[in-house]
Design a protein around this motif. Structure first.
Motif, PDB file in Angstrom:
ATOM      1  N   ASP A 281      40.059  44.976  44.286  1.00 35.16           N
ATOM      2  CA  ASP A 281      39.222  45.599  45.898  1.00 35.16           C
ATOM      3  C   ASP A 281      38.457  44.690  44.318  1.00 35.16           C
ATOM      4  O   ASP A 281      37.502  44.533  45.127  1.00 35.16           O
ATOM      5  CB  ASP A 281      39.172  47.109  45.672  1.00 35.16           C
ATOM      6  CG  ASP A 281      37.752  46.993  46.442  1.00 35.16           C
ATOM      7  OD1 ASP A 281      38.184  46.013  47.322  1.00 35.16           O
ATOM      8  OD2 ASP A 281      37.114  48.083  46.279  1.00 35.16           O
TER       9      ASP A 281
ATOM     10  N   ASP B 257      38.217  42.611  42.599  1.00 39.59           N
ATOM     11  CA  ASP B 257      38.033  40.735  42.562  1.00 39.59           C
ATOM     12  C   ASP B 257      37.396  40.139  43.995  1.00 39.59           C
ATOM     13  O   ASP B 257      36.952  39.655  44.055  1.00 39.59           O
ATOM     14  CB  ASP B 257      38.964  40.590  41.995  1.00 39.59           C
ATOM     15  CG  ASP B 257      39.054  40.523  41.193  1.00 39.59           C
ATOM     16  OD1 ASP B 257      38.825  41.202  39.938  1.00 39.59           O
ATOM     17  OD2 ASP B 257      40.660  40.260  40.370  1.00 39.59           O
ATOM     18  N   LYS B 258      38.191  41.338  44.974  1.00 40.55           N
ATOM     19  CA  LYS B 258      37.356  40.825  46.063  1.00 40.55           C
ATOM     20  C   LYS B 258      36.050  41.230  46.387  1.00 40.55           C
ATOM     21  O   LYS B 258      35.685  40.674  47.109  1.00 40.55           O
ATOM     22  CB  LYS B 258      38.310  41.571  47.372  1.00 40.55           C
ATOM     23  CG  LYS B 258      39.706  41.050  47.330  1.00 40.55           C
ATOM     24  CD  LYS B 258      40.607  42.294  48.370  1.00 40.55           C
ATOM     25  CE  LYS B 258      41.882  40.750  48.330  1.00 40.55           C
ATOM     26  NZ  LYS B 258      42.570  42.316  49.513  1.00 40.55           N
ATOM     27  N   ARG B 259      35.351  41.859  46.161  1.00 40.35           N
ATOM     28  CA  ARG B 259      33.827  42.413  45.455  1.00 40.35           C
ATOM     29  C   ARG B 259      33.112  41.362  44.847  1.00 40.35           C
ATOM     30  O   ARG B 259      32.037  40.970  44.480  1.00 40.35           O
ATOM     31  CB  ARG B 259      33.332  43.414  45.554  1.00 40.35           C
ATOM     32  CG  ARG B 259      33.803  44.618  46.826  1.00 40.35           C
ATOM     33  CD  ARG B 259      33.253  45.667  46.597  1.00 40.35           C
ATOM     34  NE  ARG B 259      34.040  46.217  45.681  1.00 40.35           N
ATOM     35  CZ  ARG B 259      33.582  46.756  44.710  1.00 40.35           C
ATOM     36  NH1 ARG B 259      32.909  46.388  44.350  1.00 40.35           N
ATOM     37  NH2 ARG B 259      34.795  47.340  43.452  1.00 40.35           N
TER      38      ARG B 259
ATOM     39  N   ARG C   1      32.101  43.785  49.760  1.00 37.77           N
ATOM     40  CA  ARG C   1      33.197  42.583  50.264  1.00 37.77           C
ATOM     41  C   ARG C   1      32.005  41.304  51.082  1.00 37.77           C
ATOM     42  O   ARG C   1      31.922  40.156  50.534  1.00 37.77           O
ATOM     43  CB  ARG C   1      33.546  42.667  50.989  1.00 37.77           C
ATOM     44  CG  ARG C   1      35.074  42.946  50.204  1.00 37.77           C
ATOM     45  CD  ARG C   1      36.594  43.262  51.171  1.00 37.77           C
ATOM     46  NE  ARG C   1      37.166  43.950  50.268  1.00 37.77           N
ATOM     47  CZ  ARG C   1      38.283  44.369  50.488  1.00 37.77           C
ATOM     48  NH1 ARG C   1      39.453  44.005  51.761  1.00 37.77           N
ATOM     49  NH2 ARG C   1      39.061  44.759  49.682  1.00 37.77           N
TER      50      ARG C   1
ATOM     51  N   PRO D 153      34.709  32.458  44.835  1.00 35.53           N
ATOM     52  CA  PRO D 153      35.207  34.213  45.420  1.00 35.53           C
ATOM     53  C   PRO D 153      36.068  34.297  44.118  1.00 35.53           C
ATOM     54  O   PRO D 153      36.238  32.971  44.060  1.00 35.53           O
ATOM     55  CB  PRO D 153      35.297  33.658  46.945  1.00 35.53           C
ATOM     56  CG  PRO D 153      35.539  32.937  47.400  1.00 35.53           C
ATOM     57  CD  PRO D 153      35.208  31.835  46.512  1.00 35.53           C
TER      58      PRO D 153
ATOM     59  N   ARG E 120      38.422  34.395  42.153  1.00 36.94           N
ATOM     60  CA  ARG E 120      40.222  34.297  42.336  1.00 36.94           C
ATOM     61  C   ARG E 120      41.109  35.791  41.515  1.00 36.94           C
ATOM     62  O   ARG E 120      40.546  36.146  40.298  1.00 36.94           O
ATOM     63  CB  ARG E 120      41.173  33.391  42.015  1.00 36.94           C
ATOM     64  CG  ARG E 120      41.116  32.757  40.654  1.00 36.94           C
ATOM     65  CD  ARG E 120      41.946  31.528  40.225  1.00 36.94           C
ATOM     66  NE  ARG E 120      42.335  31.064  39.258  1.00 36.94           N
ATOM     67  CZ  ARG E 120      42.444  31.538  38.072  1.00 36.94           C
ATOM     68  NH1 ARG E 120      43.713  32.343  37.859  1.00 36.94           N
ATOM     69  NH2 ARG E 120      42.512  31.408  37.135  1.00 36.94           N
ATOM     70  N   THR E 121      41.728  36.489  41.713  1.00 33.49           N
ATOM     71  CA  THR E 121      42.409  37.218  41.185  1.00 33.49           C
ATOM     72  C   THR E 121      44.003  37.229  40.288  1.00 33.49           C
ATOM     73  O   THR E 121      44.907  36.667  40.608  1.00 33.49           O
ATOM     74  CB  THR E 121      43.264  39.383  42.549  1.00 33.49           C
ATOM     75  OG1 THR E 121      42.182  38.939  43.724  1.00 33.49           O
ATOM     76  CG2 THR E 121      43.641  39.703  41.609  1.00 33.49           C
TER      77      THR E 121
END
Length: 163
Positions: free
Chosen positions: A33, A35-37, A88, A111, A113-114
């Motif tokens: 989560d 990483d998505k932010r 996000r 963005p 990346r994870t």
């Protein structure tokens, strides 16, 4: 002056930043989560500070954390940064700052990346001959045993010794 000395002693006893340990205590889902932010910012000036990046990206939303990786041997910054936002939607807003000027350099905003645990892109044994020290198929066999290399025009050419 006495308060400054006490603060120095307290910081010296606990050199760790309390926020730095927070990431390691997070669960895997919390890290995904976060990483998505978060965004990746490339081509960052080497003299840039976390405060400058936070001010620059604060127009996109509230910034939780700014991470500038450093080379562990030289101590110099690597030239990129990661910025974590509270929401996000801020990532989409930050993408509009791609290819803009920051401290005289055109930055690249993507963005974040994870990373997949256990997945490495540098597996050397899948690329043919393993290179480096410690690998020896046999002490007595070498495919280049009777082959000498001659340098001509900056290139190595094999020359096989037929004697």
């Amino acid at each position: 002056m006495e308060e400054a000395e006490e603060q120095y002693e307290a910081d010296r006893q606990f050199p760790y930043n309390p926020q730095a340990g927070l990431f390691y205590s997070m669960t895997h889902e919390d890290r995904i989560d976060a990483d998505k932010r978060s965004i990746y910012v490339g081509n960052v000036d080497y003299g840039a500070t976390a405060d400058e990046l936070e001010i620059y990206f604060n127009v996109c939303g509230h910034v939780n954390r700014v991470t500038i990786p450093y080379n562990r041997f030289t101590g110099h910054p690597k030239g990129f940064a990661y910025i974590e936002f509270s929401e996000r939607d801020s990532v989409r807003t930050a993408m509009t700052l791609d290819e803009t000027l920051f401290r005289g350099r055109v930055i690249k905003v993507l963005p974040k990346r994870t990373n997949i645990p256990g997945f490495r892109t540098t597996d050397r044994f899948l690329r043919g001959w393993p290179r480096g020290r410690g690998f020896r198929a046999s002490r007595f066999y070498s495919p280049f045993r009777s082959c000498h290399f001659i340098r001509e025009n900056g290139r190595a050419h094999p020359w096989i010794d037929s004697f």
